[in-house]
Enzyme design. Sequence first.
Site, PDB file in Angstrom:
ATOM      1  N   ASN A   1      -6.047  12.358  -0.316  1.00  0.00           N
ATOM      2  CA  ASN A   1      -5.064  11.613   0.507  1.00  0.00           C
ATOM      3  C   ASN A   1      -6.180  10.786   1.589  1.00  0.00           C
ATOM      4  O   ASN A   1      -7.241  10.829   1.553  1.00  0.00           O
ATOM      5  CB  ASN A   1      -4.130  12.551   1.267  1.00  0.00           C
ATOM      6  CG  ASN A   1      -2.910  11.702   1.937  1.00  0.00           C
ATOM      7  OD1 ASN A   1      -2.527  10.685   1.384  1.00  0.00           O
ATOM      8  ND2 ASN A   1      -2.847  11.932   3.173  1.00  0.00           N
TER       9      ASN A   1
ATOM     10  N   ASP B   1      -2.185  10.706  -2.602  1.00  0.00           N
ATOM     11  CA  ASP B   1      -2.366   9.642  -3.398  1.00  0.00           C
ATOM     12  C   ASP B   1      -2.718  10.161  -5.015  1.00  0.00           C
ATOM     13  O   ASP B   1      -2.526   9.573  -5.929  1.00  0.00           O
ATOM     14  CB  ASP B   1      -3.820   8.787  -3.092  1.00  0.00           C
ATOM     15  CG  ASP B   1      -3.458   7.851  -1.965  1.00  0.00           C
ATOM     16  OD1 ASP B   1      -3.286   8.422  -0.827  1.00  0.00           O
ATOM     17  OD2 ASP B   1      -2.681   6.670  -2.069  1.00  0.00           O
TER      18      ASP B   1
ATOM     19  N   ARG C   1       0.800  -1.013  -0.063  1.00  0.00           N
ATOM     20  CA  ARG C   1       0.126  -0.055   0.000  1.00  0.00           C
ATOM     21  C   ARG C   1       0.950   1.047  -0.090  1.00  0.00           C
ATOM     22  O   ARG C   1       2.028   1.430   0.236  1.00  0.00           O
ATOM     23  CB  ARG C   1      -0.973  -0.048   1.184  1.00  0.00           C
ATOM     24  CG  ARG C   1      -0.650  -0.573   2.545  1.00  0.00           C
ATOM     25  CD  ARG C   1       0.217   0.065   3.441  1.00  0.00           C
ATOM     26  NE  ARG C   1       0.001   1.618   3.363  1.00  0.00           N
ATOM     27  CZ  ARG C   1       0.962   2.676   3.738  1.00  0.00           C
ATOM     28  NH1 ARG C   1       2.256   2.178   4.138  1.00  0.00           N
ATOM     29  NH2 ARG C   1       0.533   3.827   3.786  1.00  0.00           N
ATOM     30  N   GLY C   2       0.241   2.479  -0.258  1.00  0.00           N
ATOM     31  CA  GLY C   2       0.985   3.507  -0.398  1.00  0.00           C
ATOM     32  C   GLY C   2       1.426   3.941  -1.583  1.00  0.00           C
ATOM     33  O   GLY C   2       1.703   3.079  -2.599  1.00  0.00           O
ATOM     34  N   ALA C   3       0.781   5.259  -2.358  1.00  0.00           N
ATOM     35  CA  ALA C   3       0.964   5.530  -3.547  1.00  0.00           C
ATOM     36  C   ALA C   3       2.199   5.157  -4.482  1.00  0.00           C
ATOM     37  O   ALA C   3       2.119   4.304  -5.408  1.00  0.00           O
ATOM     38  CB  ALA C   3       0.391   7.004  -3.594  1.00  0.00           C
TER      39      ALA C   3
HETATM   40  O1  MRU Z   1      -4.791   3.324   1.867  1.00  0.00           O
HETATM   41  P1  MRU Z   1      -3.346   3.546   1.749  1.00  0.00           P
HETATM   42  O2  MRU Z   1      -2.695   3.071   3.046  1.00  0.00           O
HETATM   43  O3  MRU Z   1      -2.559   2.837   0.563  1.00  0.00           O
HETATM   44  O4  MRU Z   1      -3.097   5.249   1.748  1.00  0.00           O
HETATM   45  C1  MRU Z   1      -1.856   5.594   1.852  1.00  0.00           C
HETATM   46  C2  MRU Z   1      -2.243   7.296   1.865  1.00  0.00           C
HETATM   47  O5  MRU Z   1      -3.022   7.635   2.016  1.00  0.00           O
HETATM   48  C3  MRU Z   1      -0.787   7.960   1.777  1.00  0.00           C
HETATM   49  O6  MRU Z   1      -0.753   8.950   2.559  1.00  0.00           O
HETATM   50  C4  MRU Z   1      -0.241   8.237   0.456  1.00  0.00           C
HETATM   51  O7  MRU Z   1      -0.248   7.089  -0.288  1.00  0.00           O
HETATM   52  C5  MRU Z   1       1.029   8.753   0.240  1.00  0.00           C
HETATM   53  S1  MRU Z   1       2.256   7.505   0.559  1.00  0.00           S
HETATM   54  C6  MRU Z   1       3.677   8.203   0.317  1.00  0.00           C
END
Ligand code: MRU
Length: 340
Positions: free
Chosen positions: A243, A234, A44-46
């Site tokens: 986000n 995101d 997970r995480g963009a």
């Molecule tokens: O649902 P997730 O855990 O994938 O969401 C992650 C976020 O919202 C982060 O803040 C975003 O992806 C930035 S990560 C560098």
Amino acid sequence: MKTIEWKEGIVVTIDQTKLPTETIILKMTSCGEVAEAIKTMKIRGAPLLGAAAGYGLALAAYHSNAKTKGQLMKELIASAQALRRTRPTAINLFWALERVLEKARGAEGDVATAVSLVIDEAEKIASEDVDINKAIGKHGSPLIDDGDTVLTHCNAGRLATVDYGTALGVIRAAWKDGKNINVIATETRPLLQGSRLTTYELLQDGIPVTLITDNMAGYVLSKGLINKIVVGADRIVTDAVINKIGTYTIAVLAKENNVPFYVAAPESTFDLERSSKNVLIEERKADEVVRFNDVLVAPTGVEVLNPAFDITPLKYVSAIIYEKGILHPKEFRRLQLNKN
Ligand code: MRU
């Protein structure tokens, strides 16, 4: 170890649903496994979704038995389609798929050449991500003062990227520059990326961190306990930052309390072709809300809303920190005009 790595036809990563109590290493050999790991939030995480999507196509290419480039291309398009269906909001995933597919489309020579171009491009996306995050850190560090307490939401750290992090990259760089800072991490219900992942990363680095629940943000801001806020993104569209759910609440509270609200994200997160009304905000299963660590915390059958992200209008954003520098909302709008 980096959060995701390519090892001769195997993609190695860490199962983020099990952290911080268990460190389970996943070894994936098919694009289907990567798609499943994304759907189930093991990955997970963009920016990490972008790197994983690239590697998903690299696995499809590496293990393909295609005899012609046309056949390989068909398989890659099908694999990309499966990856597109995993999570809709972070643009990095779609951006990386396009980038790798474009390489495959333009490949000259035999199937083996096309396969190696696909793998190289996926590797490039992953290695560039680390350099980009370090550049974000370098540009962001001057915004943080010695003695600051910085609030961050969700996890925009090493675990959300290939390494180093975006929002946590800024915090890491400020710490490395010798600034004596404290971090407040929100727990980030329902999946607790803040309490499980952000505090884990910062403790590992020896950066002082204090955990709060999401509903304490207003109190700590009103008491003057926070000097800066840095979050990831995101997708950054023409009018807003998208986000993790809860970001908007914090941004509004930041403005009310005169606390700068910074967004740290790579350019691959920018979506200058869309405004927020044209972005699909992922809705996740009710189960994530009615259960807390597998314990039922709501009556069976209750109606639940579970949007994974929210929309923060640009008027709440003090600046966007990206790999090329700092953009104040006015400059971000100028960037849009120059692109269109
Ligand atoms: O649902 P997730 O855990 O994938 O969401 C992650 C976020 O919202 C982060 O803040 C975003 O992806 C930035 S990560 C560098």
